[in-house]
Design a protein around this motif. Structure first.
Motif, PDB file in Angstrom:
ATOM      1  N   ASP A 278       0.849  -1.184   0.000  1.00  0.00           N
ATOM      2  CA  ASP A 278       0.000   0.000   0.000  1.00  0.00           C
ATOM      3  C   ASP A 278       0.888   1.238   0.000  1.00  0.00           C
ATOM      4  O   ASP A 278       2.027   1.202   0.484  1.00  0.00           O
ATOM      5  CB  ASP A 278      -0.925   0.019   1.213  1.00  0.00           C
ATOM      6  N   ILE A 279       0.378   2.300  -0.552  1.00  0.00           N
ATOM      7  CA  ILE A 279       1.087   3.573  -0.563  1.00  0.00           C
ATOM      8  C   ILE A 279       0.066   4.685  -0.329  1.00  0.00           C
ATOM      9  O   ILE A 279      -1.135   4.492  -0.476  1.00  0.00           O
ATOM     10  CB  ILE A 279       1.810   3.824  -1.904  1.00  0.00           C
ATOM     11  N   MET A 280       0.553   5.852   0.060  1.00  0.00           N
ATOM     12  CA  MET A 280      -0.305   7.022   0.192  1.00  0.00           C
ATOM     13  C   MET A 280      -0.473   7.677  -1.173  1.00  0.00           C
ATOM     14  O   MET A 280       0.460   7.711  -1.982  1.00  0.00           O
ATOM     15  CB  MET A 280       0.299   8.029   1.160  1.00  0.00           C
ATOM     16  N   GLY A 281      -1.685   8.190  -1.406  1.00  0.00           N
ATOM     17  CA  GLY A 281      -1.940   8.887  -2.653  1.00  0.00           C
ATOM     18  C   GLY A 281      -2.454  10.293  -2.381  1.00  0.00           C
ATOM     19  O   GLY A 281      -3.396  10.482  -1.600  1.00  0.00           O
ATOM     20  N   PHE A 282      -1.846  11.286  -3.010  1.00  0.00           N
ATOM     21  CA  PHE A 282      -2.288  12.680  -2.912  1.00  0.00           C
ATOM     22  C   PHE A 282      -2.663  13.114  -4.329  1.00  0.00           C
ATOM     23  O   PHE A 282      -1.802  13.513  -5.120  1.00  0.00           O
ATOM     24  CB  PHE A 282      -1.183  13.556  -2.314  1.00  0.00           C
TER      25      PHE A 282
ATOM     26  N   ARG B 205     -13.831   4.640   4.690  1.00  0.00           N
ATOM     27  CA  ARG B 205     -12.820   3.733   4.153  1.00  0.00           C
ATOM     28  C   ARG B 205     -12.465   4.209   2.749  1.00  0.00           C
ATOM     29  O   ARG B 205     -13.265   4.884   2.088  1.00  0.00           O
ATOM     30  CB  ARG B 205     -13.314   2.286   4.131  1.00  0.00           C
ATOM     31  N   PRO B 206     -11.275   3.871   2.259  1.00  0.00           N
ATOM     32  CA  PRO B 206     -10.850   4.375   0.946  1.00  0.00           C
ATOM     33  C   PRO B 206     -11.812   4.041  -0.186  1.00  0.00           C
ATOM     34  O   PRO B 206     -11.966   4.826  -1.121  1.00  0.00           O
ATOM     35  CB  PRO B 206      -9.494   3.686   0.741  1.00  0.00           C
TER      36      PRO B 206
ATOM     37  N   GLU C  32      -4.933   6.472   1.710  1.00  0.00           N
ATOM     38  CA  GLU C  32      -4.254   5.229   1.363  1.00  0.00           C
ATOM     39  C   GLU C  32      -5.252   4.342   0.639  1.00  0.00           C
ATOM     40  O   GLU C  32      -6.242   4.822   0.120  1.00  0.00           O
ATOM     41  CB  GLU C  32      -3.710   4.561   2.629  1.00  0.00           C
ATOM     42  N   GLY C  33      -4.987   3.015   0.597  1.00  0.00           N
ATOM     43  CA  GLY C  33      -5.896   2.117  -0.101  1.00  0.00           C
ATOM     44  C   GLY C  33      -6.046   2.501  -1.559  1.00  0.00           C
ATOM     45  O   GLY C  33      -7.115   2.399  -2.153  1.00  0.00           O
TER      46      GLY C  33
ATOM     47  N   VAL D   6       5.728   8.181  -9.780  1.00  0.00           N
ATOM     48  CA  VAL D   6       5.473   9.306  -8.876  1.00  0.00           C
ATOM     49  C   VAL D   6       5.972   8.951  -7.473  1.00  0.00           C
ATOM     50  O   VAL D   6       5.542   7.955  -6.896  1.00  0.00           O
ATOM     51  CB  VAL D   6       3.956   9.626  -8.801  1.00  0.00           C
ATOM     52  N   PRO D   7       6.894   9.755  -6.904  1.00  0.00           N
ATOM     53  CA  PRO D   7       7.376   9.472  -5.545  1.00  0.00           C
ATOM     54  C   PRO D   7       6.301   9.754  -4.497  1.00  0.00           C
ATOM     55  O   PRO D   7       5.591  10.757  -4.571  1.00  0.00           O
ATOM     56  CB  PRO D   7       8.568  10.416  -5.382  1.00  0.00           C
ATOM     57  N   THR D   8       6.172   8.869  -3.523  1.00  0.00           N
ATOM     58  CA  THR D   8       5.183   9.034  -2.467  1.00  0.00           C
ATOM     59  C   THR D   8       5.686   8.356  -1.195  1.00  0.00           C
ATOM     60  O   THR D   8       6.894   8.161  -1.040  1.00  0.00           O
ATOM     61  CB  THR D   8       3.812   8.482  -2.915  1.00  0.00           C
ATOM     62  N   LEU D   9       4.781   7.982  -0.290  1.00  0.00           N
ATOM     63  CA  LEU D   9       5.148   7.372   0.986  1.00  0.00           C
ATOM     64  C   LEU D   9       4.650   5.943   1.066  1.00  0.00           C
ATOM     65  O   LEU D   9       3.528   5.631   0.647  1.00  0.00           O
ATOM     66  CB  LEU D   9       4.560   8.174   2.153  1.00  0.00           C
ATOM     67  N   ASP D  10       5.466   5.080   1.639  1.00  0.00           N
ATOM     68  CA  ASP D  10       5.088   3.689   1.828  1.00  0.00           C
ATOM     69  C   ASP D  10       4.050   3.570   2.944  1.00  0.00           C
ATOM     70  O   ASP D  10       4.115   4.280   3.952  1.00  0.00           O
ATOM     71  CB  ASP D  10       6.324   2.860   2.191  1.00  0.00           C
ATOM     72  N   PHE D  11       3.084   2.681   2.742  1.00  0.00           N
ATOM     73  CA  PHE D  11       2.048   2.446   3.740  1.00  0.00           C
ATOM     74  C   PHE D  11       1.813   0.943   3.881  1.00  0.00           C
ATOM     75  O   PHE D  11       0.706   0.489   4.143  1.00  0.00           O
ATOM     76  CB  PHE D  11       0.754   3.163   3.319  1.00  0.00           C
TER      77      PHE D  11
END
Length: 297
Positions: free
Chosen positions: A122-126, A194-195, A215-216, A264-269
């Motif tokens: 999972d990763i964060m999405g903006f 929830r996502p 996330e999700g 696209v760089p993001t954050l690990d979740f």
């Protein structure tokens, strides 16, 4: 082949554990549809805390063993540190990093250890709609852009919320603004429990939402992209701040999201760690690891 035999008491105890697991597939359970994925999932009104008391004849070599299990987030991590639960299965792994380091919502390092990790991706999405012209998270704060934002349920305090909302708030703080400031600029916030919540999909399709921070991403990312959303990079000073807390960088790649124009760089979740208190007796910890290994598949 010799049949493995347990004494009568153990046979009944093991049977009760199997019955307890079976409750999640009984008439107390029901199916709900995760609209964004088009899949059915089983839900239940049963709780997620299991308490066991493995009562032994207490001695120096045979200590009493009391084991309790739960799943959850910040509150459950604190409860393990306070000795209220023996083991918590939490999501994602960065929560344990924050607790172990004493960063983020945790004012001090907690005496916790990991015995296993269930692998999950999972990763964060903006994401913002292309029509907004936004190319970075920092731009939102700099230009005071009044988004129509869909995100998680906003908690009263970080420790009463979940990892998603803490992460969103931390990213915005690193970019120089907050959800409260967004509201003051005229933003409209949509809280999705929830996502994959159906109301989010409807908002994406009707245009009542022009930003999603969550996330999700597997449950809403493709739909958003197909309907004109683009994902903002988490890099520069924002990424530096998040790494200092304990977050790991990740990448939204064309391999997993083939509609992307580029990575696209993001954050690990990712990751669901099973955590215990640091003072758990070695024998119990080893027994837990053995039981987990036997059921790994």
């Amino acid at each position: 082949m010799t049949t493995k035999r347990y004494n009568a008491g153990i046979q009944r105890a093991k049977g009760l554990l199997e019955i307890a697991a079976g409750l999640y597939d009984s008439s107390l359970s029901y199916q709900t549809k995760r609209a964004a994925e088009g899949m059915l999932q089983t839900d239940t009104d049963l709780g997620r805390v299991l308490r066991l008391s493995l009562d032994t004849k207490k001695s120096e070599t045979r200590p009493e063993v009391s084991i309790s299990f739960t799943t959850g987030s910040f509150r459950e991590i604190l409860a393990v540190a306070e000795g209220k639960y023996s083991l918590a299965w939490v999501n994602p792994s960065v929560l344990l990093t924050l607790a172990y380091r004493g960063t983020g919502p945790f004012p001090k390092a907690l005496p916790l250890r990991t015995v296993a990790v269930f692998p999950s991706y999972d990763i964060m999405g903006f994401a913002v709609h292309a029509s907004t012209g936004i190319t970075s998270v920092s731009q939102i704060g700099k230009d005071h852009i009044p988004l129509r934002l869909s995100t998680g349920v906003i908690p009263k305090s970080p420790l009463t919320g979940n990892a998603t909302m803490f992460t969103v708030s931390a990213v915005l703080a690193a970019a120089g603004f907050s959800l409260a400031e967004l509201r003051r600029w005229g933003a409209k916030l949509h809280s999705a429990p929830r996502p994959s919540d159906p109301s989010r999909r409807k908002g994406i399709e009707t245009g009542t939402i022009n930003a999603i921070f969550d996330e999700g991403i597997k449950s809403w990312g493709h739909t958003a992209w197909e309907l004109g959303f683009r994902f903002l990079p988490i890099d520069g000073i924002v990424l530096k701040h998040m790494k200092a807390l304990g977050y790991r960088p990740a990448m939204m790649t064309k391999t997993r999201f083939n509609s992307l124009a580029g990575d696209v760089p993001t954050l690990d979740f990712s990751g669901w760690p099973m955590i215990v208190h640091a003072d758990m007796p070695n024998k119990v910890a080893y027994a837990l690891c053995e039981a987990i290994e036997k059921r790994r598949e």
